[in-house]
Design a protein around this motif. Structure first.
Motif, PDB file in Angstrom:
ATOM      1  N   ILE A  58      29.410  89.635  58.161  1.00 54.22           N
ATOM      2  CA  ILE A  58      28.671  88.610  58.900  1.00 54.22           C
ATOM      3  C   ILE A  58      27.433  88.186  58.127  1.00 54.22           C
ATOM      4  O   ILE A  58      27.033  87.022  58.154  1.00 54.22           O
ATOM      5  CB  ILE A  58      28.305  89.066  60.335  1.00 54.22           C
ATOM      6  CG1 ILE A  58      27.847  87.839  61.159  1.00 54.22           C
ATOM      7  CG2 ILE A  58      27.260  90.171  60.324  1.00 54.22           C
ATOM      8  CD1 ILE A  58      27.685  88.137  62.634  1.00 54.22           C
ATOM      9  N   LYS A  59      26.837  89.140  57.400  1.00 56.42           N
ATOM     10  CA  LYS A  59      25.702  88.783  56.551  1.00 56.42           C
ATOM     11  C   LYS A  59      26.125  87.800  55.477  1.00 56.42           C
ATOM     12  O   LYS A  59      25.440  86.797  55.210  1.00 56.42           O
ATOM     13  CB  LYS A  59      25.100  90.025  55.906  1.00 56.42           C
ATOM     14  CG  LYS A  59      23.890  89.738  55.016  1.00 56.42           C
ATOM     15  CD  LYS A  59      23.350  91.009  54.399  1.00 56.42           C
ATOM     16  CE  LYS A  59      22.041  90.743  53.650  1.00 56.42           C
ATOM     17  NZ  LYS A  59      22.171  89.703  52.605  1.00 56.42           N
ATOM     18  N   LYS A  60      27.268  88.050  54.849  1.00 58.37           N
ATOM     19  CA  LYS A  60      27.744  87.166  53.786  1.00 58.37           C
ATOM     20  C   LYS A  60      28.088  85.779  54.330  1.00 58.37           C
ATOM     21  O   LYS A  60      27.747  84.757  53.717  1.00 58.37           O
ATOM     22  CB  LYS A  60      28.964  87.750  53.088  1.00 58.37           C
ATOM     23  CG  LYS A  60      29.427  86.898  51.894  1.00 58.37           C
ATOM     24  CD  LYS A  60      30.602  87.498  51.187  1.00 58.37           C
ATOM     25  CE  LYS A  60      30.913  86.729  49.903  1.00 58.37           C
ATOM     26  NZ  LYS A  60      31.049  85.264  50.133  1.00 58.37           N
ATOM     27  N   VAL A  61      28.751  85.743  55.494  1.00 62.46           N
ATOM     28  CA  VAL A  61      29.090  84.446  56.093  1.00 62.46           C
ATOM     29  C   VAL A  61      27.819  83.656  56.375  1.00 62.46           C
ATOM     30  O   VAL A  61      27.736  82.457  56.066  1.00 62.46           O
ATOM     31  CB  VAL A  61      29.905  84.643  57.386  1.00 62.46           C
ATOM     32  CG1 VAL A  61      30.065  83.313  58.123  1.00 62.46           C
ATOM     33  CG2 VAL A  61      31.268  85.230  57.073  1.00 62.46           C
ATOM     34  N   CYS A  62      26.840  84.310  56.967  1.00 65.29           N
ATOM     35  CA  CYS A  62      25.571  83.629  57.267  1.00 65.29           C
ATOM     36  C   CYS A  62      24.872  83.183  55.986  1.00 65.29           C
ATOM     37  O   CYS A  62      24.361  82.058  55.905  1.00 65.29           O
ATOM     38  CB  CYS A  62      24.664  84.547  58.085  1.00 65.29           C
ATOM     39  SG  CYS A  62      25.185  84.756  59.800  1.00 65.29           S
ATOM     40  N   ASP A  63      24.853  84.040  54.990  1.00 64.33           N
ATOM     41  CA  ASP A  63      24.249  83.665  53.698  1.00 64.33           C
ATOM     42  C   ASP A  63      24.925  82.425  53.122  1.00 64.33           C
ATOM     43  O   ASP A  63      24.269  81.488  52.656  1.00 64.33           O
ATOM     44  CB  ASP A  63      24.356  84.823  52.702  1.00 64.33           C
ATOM     45  CG  ASP A  63      23.403  85.967  53.012  1.00 64.33           C
ATOM     46  OD1 ASP A  63      22.493  85.775  53.838  1.00 64.33           O
ATOM     47  OD2 ASP A  63      23.586  87.059  52.443  1.00 64.33           O
ATOM     48  N   ASP A  64      26.249  82.423  53.143  1.00 62.43           N
ATOM     49  CA  ASP A  64      27.009  81.299  52.586  1.00 62.43           C
ATOM     50  C   ASP A  64      26.742  80.001  53.335  1.00 62.43           C
ATOM     51  O   ASP A  64      26.817  78.910  52.754  1.00 62.43           O
ATOM     52  CB  ASP A  64      28.510  81.605  52.611  1.00 62.43           C
ATOM     53  CG  ASP A  64      28.905  82.698  51.623  1.00 62.43           C
ATOM     54  OD1 ASP A  64      28.089  83.025  50.736  1.00 62.43           O
ATOM     55  OD2 ASP A  64      30.017  83.237  51.756  1.00 62.43           O
ATOM     56  N   LEU A  65      26.416  80.119  54.638  1.00 61.18           N
ATOM     57  CA  LEU A  65      26.167  78.938  55.463  1.00 61.18           C
ATOM     58  C   LEU A  65      24.683  78.551  55.500  1.00 61.18           C
ATOM     59  O   LEU A  65      24.299  77.606  56.188  1.00 61.18           O
ATOM     60  CB  LEU A  65      26.656  79.184  56.896  1.00 61.18           C
ATOM     61  CG  LEU A  65      28.169  79.332  57.073  1.00 61.18           C
ATOM     62  CD1 LEU A  65      28.496  79.775  58.498  1.00 61.18           C
ATOM     63  CD2 LEU A  65      28.875  78.009  56.750  1.00 61.18           C
ATOM     64  N   GLY A  66      23.876  79.293  54.768  1.00 66.46           N
ATOM     65  CA  GLY A  66      22.442  78.998  54.748  1.00 66.46           C
ATOM     66  C   GLY A  66      21.710  79.461  55.994  1.00 66.46           C
ATOM     67  O   GLY A  66      20.643  78.930  56.333  1.00 66.46           O
ATOM     68  N   MET A  67      22.268  80.473  56.667  1.00 66.13           N
ATOM     69  CA  MET A  67      21.650  80.997  57.879  1.00 66.13           C
ATOM     70  C   MET A  67      21.241  82.450  57.676  1.00 66.13           C
ATOM     71  O   MET A  67      21.707  83.124  56.754  1.00 66.13           O
ATOM     72  CB  MET A  67      22.615  80.890  59.066  1.00 66.13           C
ATOM     73  CG  MET A  67      23.022  79.476  59.410  1.00 66.13           C
ATOM     74  SD  MET A  67      23.874  79.349  61.019  1.00 66.13           S
ATOM     75  CE  MET A  67      25.358  80.307  60.723  1.00 66.13           C
ATOM     76  N   ASN A  68      20.372  82.944  58.576  1.00 68.70           N
ATOM     77  CA  ASN A  68      19.940  84.333  58.565  1.00 68.70           C
ATOM     78  C   ASN A  68      20.343  85.012  59.861  1.00 68.70           C
ATOM     79  O   ASN A  68      20.071  84.481  60.948  1.00 68.70           O
ATOM     80  CB  ASN A  68      18.412  84.425  58.456  1.00 68.70           C
ATOM     81  CG  ASN A  68      17.881  83.826  57.182  1.00 68.70           C
ATOM     82  OD1 ASN A  68      18.175  84.300  56.095  1.00 68.70           O
ATOM     83  ND2 ASN A  68      17.091  82.763  57.314  1.00 68.70           N
TER      84      ASN A  68
END
Length: 280
Positions: free
Chosen positions: A84-94
């Motif tokens: 979930i951290k990687k998905v958020c990182d990839d989407l520009g979210m924290n």
């Protein structure tokens, strides 16, 4: 038991593509562009069915900060803390925060939160029920210990209120007991503004009485007849006035949460973000 409800305000600018940053955001240094997020419980059904696809839709709205919530698939909707951290990182979210329970799996919960890179870990309901001063003093001790556990992993522990904490016992407001007996360095409160007004209190009174104790908000408008969440501007919360007190609150992040909606979570979030933009 009252259901958990979180309500967040986003710097109204960040949302929906081309929205312009409202003037109250630039004026108020406590709330910065990118510090407005959404509590994923708003999209609970969608997150359970398709976590990654739903996160993409949320990112498309312009949200940069995310707060997760415990679900039937765990704390991350079937994803691992790393994924979930990687998905958020990839989407520009924290992935900034998460709602959890203090239970027998508490140690694992803290370790997962550390692995996900979260800054905050928020207890979303009282670990023991009992509307007495003594119970709230005991809960304060539990929260102080939980704060110590989290601090060892560089995480800030906090608590999210509902309405029942504002009941009285022995001429004391129980939420005030919790505030008075928790260590401000270990317990960082997430104030759900909607539930405060349902509980018959004014959030501004708490910002003044306990300055700097509320780094997180759930900005949530409430239908005062039905006692449930509604779109911004349709309930009893004076959102514009609340935002004027973000400095006194110690506010860092606002999370919008809406549990009931007329059409869909997505349409409600579009309405809420447009409302925030027009406040400017």
């Amino acid at each position: 038991m009252t259901t958990r409800r979180n309500f967040l305000v986003k710097s109204g600018a960040l949302a929906v593509g081309t929205m312009i940053l409202p003037s109250w955001i630039t004026y108020n240094s406590s709330v910065k562009l990118g510090n407005i997020g959404v509590q994923l419980y708003t999209f609970r059904d969608e997150m359970t069915k398709d976590a990654i696809g739903t996160l993409k839709k949320i990112a498309d709205l312009g949200f940069k900060q995310i707060e997760s919530a415990r679900s039937e698939k765990g704390h991350y909707y079937g994803l691992t803390p790393f994924s979930i951290k990687k998905v958020c990182d990839d989407l520009g979210m924290n992935l900034r925060s998460g709602h959890v329970h203090i239970d027998k799996n508490w140690k694992k919960t803290v370790e997962e939160a550390a692995a996900s890179g979260q800054e905050y870990l928020i207890c979303s309901t009282m670990p023991s029920r009992g509307q007495t001063v003594d119970n709230y003093k005991s809960v304060a001790e539990v929260f102080n210990k939980a704060g110590e556990d989290c601090k060892k992993h560089n995480i800030k522990f906090g608590y999210h209120n509902h309405a029942y904490e504002f009941e009285m016992h022995k001429n004391q407001v129980l939420y005030d007991v919790l505030m008075d007996y928790t260590n401000p360095d270990l317990v960082h409160m997430e104030l759900d503004l909607g539930w405060v007004i349902v509980g018959g209190k004014d959030p501004i009174d708490y910002f003044k009485k306990y300055p700097g104790r509320f780094p997180l908000w759930h900005l949530k408008d409430m239908d005062m007849i039905k006692k449930e969440s509604t779109e911004f501007g349709k309930g009893g919360l004076d959102i514009s006035k609340m935002l004027q007190y973000s400095k006194e609150s110690g506010l860092k992040y606002v999370f919008i949460e809406q549990e009931e909606y007329e059409v869909s979570p997505l349409e409600s979030m579009k309405h809420n973000l447009k409302y925030l933009q027009e406040l400017g």
